[in-house]
Motif scaffolding. Sequence first.
Motif, PDB file in Angstrom:
ATOM      1  N   ILE A  90       0.862  -1.176   0.000  1.00  0.00           N
ATOM      2  CA  ILE A  90       0.000   0.000   0.000  1.00  0.00           C
ATOM      3  C   ILE A  90       0.901   1.230   0.000  1.00  0.00           C
ATOM      4  O   ILE A  90       1.643   1.456   0.953  1.00  0.00           O
ATOM      5  CB  ILE A  90      -0.918   0.024   1.242  1.00  0.00           C
ATOM      6  CG1 ILE A  90      -1.746  -1.268   1.308  1.00  0.00           C
ATOM      7  CG2 ILE A  90      -1.811   1.249   1.222  1.00  0.00           C
ATOM      8  CD1 ILE A  90      -2.616  -1.383   2.541  1.00  0.00           C
ATOM      9  N   LYS A 116       2.369   4.816   0.373  1.00  0.00           N
ATOM     10  CA  LYS A 116       2.160   5.956   1.251  1.00  0.00           C
ATOM     11  C   LYS A 116       1.616   7.141   0.465  1.00  0.00           C
ATOM     12  O   LYS A 116       0.854   7.958   0.964  1.00  0.00           O
ATOM     13  CB  LYS A 116       3.510   6.346   1.854  1.00  0.00           C
ATOM     14  CG  LYS A 116       3.466   6.618   3.330  1.00  0.00           C
ATOM     15  CD  LYS A 116       4.855   6.967   3.844  1.00  0.00           C
ATOM     16  CE  LYS A 116       5.160   6.110   5.067  1.00  0.00           C
ATOM     17  NZ  LYS A 116       6.541   6.205   5.496  1.00  0.00           N
ATOM     18  N   ASN A 146      -0.430   7.038  -1.980  1.00  0.00           N
ATOM     19  CA  ASN A 146      -1.868   6.888  -2.214  1.00  0.00           C
ATOM     20  C   ASN A 146      -2.685   7.014  -0.933  1.00  0.00           C
ATOM     21  O   ASN A 146      -3.817   7.466  -0.949  1.00  0.00           O
ATOM     22  CB  ASN A 146      -2.169   5.543  -2.870  1.00  0.00           C
ATOM     23  CG  ASN A 146      -1.550   5.440  -4.250  1.00  0.00           C
ATOM     24  OD1 ASN A 146      -1.179   6.452  -4.835  1.00  0.00           O
ATOM     25  ND2 ASN A 146      -1.426   4.228  -4.749  1.00  0.00           N
ATOM     26  N   TYR A 147      -2.089   6.564   0.161  1.00  0.00           N
ATOM     27  CA  TYR A 147      -2.778   6.600   1.450  1.00  0.00           C
ATOM     28  C   TYR A 147      -1.808   7.150   2.490  1.00  0.00           C
ATOM     29  O   TYR A 147      -1.141   6.383   3.184  1.00  0.00           O
ATOM     30  CB  TYR A 147      -3.269   5.199   1.831  1.00  0.00           C
ATOM     31  CG  TYR A 147      -4.252   4.635   0.831  1.00  0.00           C
ATOM     32  CD1 TYR A 147      -5.600   4.988   0.889  1.00  0.00           C
ATOM     33  CD2 TYR A 147      -3.838   3.767  -0.171  1.00  0.00           C
ATOM     34  CE1 TYR A 147      -6.510   4.492  -0.036  1.00  0.00           C
ATOM     35  CE2 TYR A 147      -4.753   3.264  -1.104  1.00  0.00           C
ATOM     36  CZ  TYR A 147      -6.075   3.633  -1.024  1.00  0.00           C
ATOM     37  OH  TYR A 147      -6.977   3.144  -1.935  1.00  0.00           O
ATOM     38  N   SER A 150      -2.127   8.476   5.329  1.00  0.00           N
ATOM     39  CA  SER A 150      -2.361   8.214   6.746  1.00  0.00           C
ATOM     40  C   SER A 150      -2.046   6.767   7.108  1.00  0.00           C
ATOM     41  O   SER A 150      -2.558   5.824   6.500  1.00  0.00           O
ATOM     42  CB  SER A 150      -3.823   8.536   7.084  1.00  0.00           C
ATOM     43  OG  SER A 150      -4.276   7.682   8.103  1.00  0.00           O
ATOM     44  N   ASP A 209      -5.054   4.711   7.943  1.00  0.00           N
ATOM     45  CA  ASP A 209      -5.754   4.188   6.768  1.00  0.00           C
ATOM     46  C   ASP A 209      -5.043   2.975   6.201  1.00  0.00           C
ATOM     47  O   ASP A 209      -5.671   1.969   5.868  1.00  0.00           O
ATOM     48  CB  ASP A 209      -5.843   5.264   5.677  1.00  0.00           C
ATOM     49  CG  ASP A 209      -6.834   6.372   6.047  1.00  0.00           C
ATOM     50  OD1 ASP A 209      -7.585   6.182   7.016  1.00  0.00           O
ATOM     51  OD2 ASP A 209      -6.830   7.409   5.365  1.00  0.00           O
ATOM     52  N   ARG A 210      -3.716   3.077   6.067  1.00  0.00           N
ATOM     53  CA  ARG A 210      -2.956   1.950   5.505  1.00  0.00           C
ATOM     54  C   ARG A 210      -3.105   0.709   6.376  1.00  0.00           C
ATOM     55  O   ARG A 210      -3.315  -0.388   5.871  1.00  0.00           O
ATOM     56  CB  ARG A 210      -1.468   2.307   5.366  1.00  0.00           C
ATOM     57  CG  ARG A 210      -1.182   3.296   4.256  1.00  0.00           C
ATOM     58  CD  ARG A 210       0.290   3.321   3.887  1.00  0.00           C
ATOM     59  NE  ARG A 210       1.177   3.551   5.010  1.00  0.00           N
ATOM     60  CZ  ARG A 210       1.446   4.754   5.537  1.00  0.00           C
ATOM     61  NH1 ARG A 210       0.876   5.833   5.035  1.00  0.00           N
ATOM     62  NH2 ARG A 210       2.279   4.862   6.545  1.00  0.00           N
ATOM     63  N   LEU A 270      -6.589  -0.829   5.890  1.00  0.00           N
ATOM     64  CA  LEU A 270      -6.686  -1.555   4.625  1.00  0.00           C
ATOM     65  C   LEU A 270      -5.921  -2.868   4.703  1.00  0.00           C
ATOM     66  O   LEU A 270      -6.379  -3.909   4.252  1.00  0.00           O
ATOM     67  CB  LEU A 270      -6.149  -0.691   3.479  1.00  0.00           C
ATOM     68  CG  LEU A 270      -7.030   0.500   3.090  1.00  0.00           C
ATOM     69  CD1 LEU A 270      -6.289   1.438   2.153  1.00  0.00           C
ATOM     70  CD2 LEU A 270      -8.329   0.024   2.458  1.00  0.00           C
ATOM     71  N   ARG A 296      -4.945   3.354  -5.534  1.00  0.00           N
ATOM     72  CA  ARG A 296      -5.756   4.508  -5.175  1.00  0.00           C
ATOM     73  C   ARG A 296      -7.222   4.257  -5.418  1.00  0.00           C
ATOM     74  O   ARG A 296      -7.582   3.465  -6.269  1.00  0.00           O
ATOM     75  CB  ARG A 296      -5.359   5.660  -6.088  1.00  0.00           C
ATOM     76  CG  ARG A 296      -4.349   6.572  -5.497  1.00  0.00           C
ATOM     77  CD  ARG A 296      -4.511   7.882  -6.199  1.00  0.00           C
ATOM     78  NE  ARG A 296      -3.784   7.829  -7.465  1.00  0.00           N
ATOM     79  CZ  ARG A 296      -2.721   8.576  -7.699  1.00  0.00           C
ATOM     80  NH1 ARG A 296      -2.277   9.389  -6.790  1.00  0.00           N
ATOM     81  NH2 ARG A 296      -2.120   8.505  -8.859  1.00  0.00           N
ATOM     82  N   ASN A 319     -11.876   4.355  -0.273  1.00  0.00           N
ATOM     83  CA  ASN A 319     -11.997   5.253   0.864  1.00  0.00           C
ATOM     84  C   ASN A 319     -11.867   4.410   2.129  1.00  0.00           C
ATOM     85  O   ASN A 319     -12.805   3.726   2.518  1.00  0.00           O
ATOM     86  CB  ASN A 319     -13.343   5.972   0.844  1.00  0.00           C
ATOM     87  CG  ASN A 319     -13.471   6.935   2.001  1.00  0.00           C
ATOM     88  OD1 ASN A 319     -12.788   6.804   3.002  1.00  0.00           O
ATOM     89  ND2 ASN A 319     -14.345   7.914   1.856  1.00  0.00           N
ATOM     90  N   PRO A 320     -10.699   4.475   2.752  1.00  0.00           N
ATOM     91  CA  PRO A 320     -10.403   3.585   3.876  1.00  0.00           C
ATOM     92  C   PRO A 320     -11.370   3.787   5.037  1.00  0.00           C
ATOM     93  O   PRO A 320     -11.614   2.874   5.813  1.00  0.00           O
ATOM     94  CB  PRO A 320      -8.993   3.993   4.303  1.00  0.00           C
ATOM     95  CG  PRO A 320      -8.436   4.765   3.157  1.00  0.00           C
ATOM     96  CD  PRO A 320      -9.592   5.397   2.467  1.00  0.00           C
TER      97      PRO A 320
END
Length: 109
Positions: free
Chosen positions: A46, A48, A50-51, A53, A56-57, A60, A87, A90-91
């Motif tokens: 995942i 960083k 793209n996400y 936070s 959030d990572r 997911l 991407r 929405n986590p």
Amino acid sequence: GHGSMRVSTHSRINETFKQGRRWTIGAVAFSCLIRKDFRKRLVILIAKKNYPSAVDRNRLRRLVREAWKKGETMVQPGADLVITVRRGLNPKVIKFFDIEKMLLNGLKR
């Protein structure tokens, strides 16, 4: 971080990308390579970028790992599976069910 990633793991991931079968379902990209040994391995990537936070990572990653536990029996022995969460998810909103559906559809291949 990167320090914890052993070189062997890194080259395995690269090999899986290069030689494995690749497919995408929604925001989840799969790459799978069958090897001679019978251990199944799962790598979840995942970005960083793209996400940004970490929360959030981690969420997911946890959802993917849980879905993998359910679907693992569909994966043949010796499979290296690299799952990249792209991407567009929405986590905060995504449910285990959504990830599970993507994953199970992917693993059926």
